[in-house]
Design a protein around this motif. Structure first.
Motif, PDB file in Angstrom:
ATOM      1  N   SER A   1       0.866  -1.174   0.000  1.00 34.50           N
ATOM      2  CA  SER A   1       0.000   0.000   0.000  1.00 34.50           C
ATOM      3  C   SER A   1       0.904   1.226   0.000  1.00 34.50           C
ATOM      4  CB  SER A   1      -0.911   0.005   1.232  1.00 34.50           C
ATOM      5  OG  SER A   1      -0.144  -0.057   2.420  1.00 34.50           O
ATOM      6  N   GLY A   2       0.632   2.154  -0.912  1.00 32.40           N
ATOM      7  CA  GLY A   2       1.453   3.340  -1.020  1.00 32.40           C
ATOM      8  C   GLY A   2       1.049   4.382  -0.001  1.00 32.40           C
ATOM      9  N   MET A   3       2.003   4.867   0.758  1.00 30.62           N
ATOM     10  CA  MET A   3       1.739   5.944   1.701  1.00 30.62           C
ATOM     11  C   MET A   3       1.752   7.287   0.968  1.00 30.62           C
ATOM     12  SD  MET A   3       1.399   4.190   4.422  1.00 30.62           S
ATOM     13  CE  MET A   3       1.434   5.432   5.707  1.00 30.62           C
ATOM     14  N   PHE A   4       2.835   7.522   0.217  1.00 32.53           N
ATOM     15  CA  PHE A   4       2.863   8.710  -0.638  1.00 32.53           C
ATOM     16  C   PHE A   4       3.926   8.546  -1.716  1.00 32.53           C
ATOM     17  CE2 PHE A   4       6.222   9.910   2.337  1.00 32.53           C
ATOM     18  CZ  PHE A   4       7.157  10.512   1.515  1.00 32.53           C
ATOM     19  N   TYR A   5       3.720   9.233  -2.821  1.00 34.35           N
ATOM     20  CA  TYR A   5       4.672   9.297  -3.922  1.00 34.35           C
ATOM     21  C   TYR A   5       4.868  10.769  -4.248  1.00 34.35           C
ATOM     22  CZ  TYR A   5       3.082   4.451  -4.479  1.00 34.35           C
ATOM     23  OH  TYR A   5       2.742   3.145  -4.260  1.00 34.35           O
TER      24      TYR A   5
END
Length: 326
Positions: free
Chosen positions: A28-32
């Motif tokens: 799961s991506g937290m932030f990019y």
């Protein structure tokens, strides 16, 4: 829980067993963040507990500095991964002035994708950076084995062309952000994170002891894979030993020696780690249904086991996770 009579499974190759681990590398991506930088520039990234942080230079270069390691120079075509969420620094040159990441103005493109522009107006560089998290216990176990920094400068020959093509596409999307570009960049980033872990397994996995070393043992690895595949099964030492064609005593001794804990403690710990991740991911399922999915005949038995291993009741754990993610 009642024991089950399990017929011996066919022998799985090492590739199959490592593939089981890689199968669970769903993140799961937290932030990019796409960054447009100009010399001199420097960014101080804070620790992010439980996250893997990555950096890709799409044009120019940057230095990455993490305490305890020599600074490394990142060039286009390379990939850097900080697996344990340690704070670190990226900069145009060693000794450049540093700004704290969350003090910088950022343009929000979507819920987890941002644009950042920073620097003194000199030679430009562009980067894609991000933080991701693995929820599945198999993936978390693998991540804990990684060194504090992975810097991939050269990929395997068979992978080099498509990895470089992926990096080129990422660079093009970062330069000309078109509709849907942030979705392309985040998915390409996820692929590169997983490919980096595959690269590490190929180069360093066979030298590991402990959990990963045990997974590579022909018989103990098979038993571990059975537990991973079917955590709801009523496993006991006898059924696991029979499944891998070992005597009960020899299996128990070898499993404990290689894994570092007894077979049944591993079974229970695995179930509790799965339950923890399910409580986070599936907020609609009742505690009783989770207990049934893990083979417990009552919610009370599951709750007692969960609190014993995790130190908190399942309901309180779900509430805590909801408050943390809010």
């Amino acid at each position: 829980m009642a024991a089950s009579s399990i017929a011996p499974e066919p022998s799985w190759s090492l590739r199959d067993r490592l593939g089981e681990v890689l199968h669970h590398l769903r993140m799961s991506g937290m932030f990019y963040c796409r960054s447009e930088l100009s010399e001199p520039w420097g960014i101080d990234l804070p620790p992010l507990t439980g996250c893997l942080m990555f950096h890709v230079v799409t044009s120019g270069h940057c230095w990455l500095e993490i305490n305890g390691f020599a600074p490394c120079l990142l060039q286009p075509g390379e990939f850097a991964l900080v697996p344990h969420g340690h704070g670190h620094r990226i900069m145009s040159e060693l000794g450049a002035p540093l700004a704290k990441l969350f003090d910088l103005d950022r343009e929000e493109v979507s819920d987890c994708y941002e644009l950042l522009r920073h620097g003194g107006g000199g030679t430009p560089a562009t980067m894609v950076c991000g933080a991701v998290r693995f929820e599945h216990p198999a993936a978390q176990r693998l991540v804990r084995l990684l060194p504090s920094l992975l810097h991939v400068q050269a990929w395997n020959t068979i992978e080099e062309d498509w990895v470089r093509s992926t990096l080129s596409l990422m660079a093009a999307e970062a330069k000309h952000l078109r509709p849907g570009g942030e979705a392309v960049i985040t998915r390409l980033s996820d692929i590169l994170v997983i490919q980096t872990l595959r690269w590490w397994l190929a180069h360093h996995g066979s030298t590991q002891e402990g959990w990963l070393g045990a997974l590579q043992d022909d018989r103990i690895g098979q038993a571990m894979t059975l537990i991973h595949r079917d955590p709801e099964c009523g496993w006991n030492v006898a059924s696991l030993a029979a499944a891998v064609a070992m005597s009960r005593s020899a299996f128990a001794a070898q499993f404990t020696q290689l894994v570092g804990e007894s077979p049944m403690r591993y079974v229970t710990r695995w179930r509790m780690q799965l339950a923890w991740s399910w409580l986070r991911e599936d907020k609609q399922t009742s505690i009783g249904d989770l207990a049934a999915r893990l083979g417990y005949q009552s919610e009370a038995a599951f709750s007692r086991a969960f609190q014993r291993y995790m130190g908190v009741a399942p309901g309180a754990a779900r509430k805590l996770q909801e408050e943390t993610s809010a």
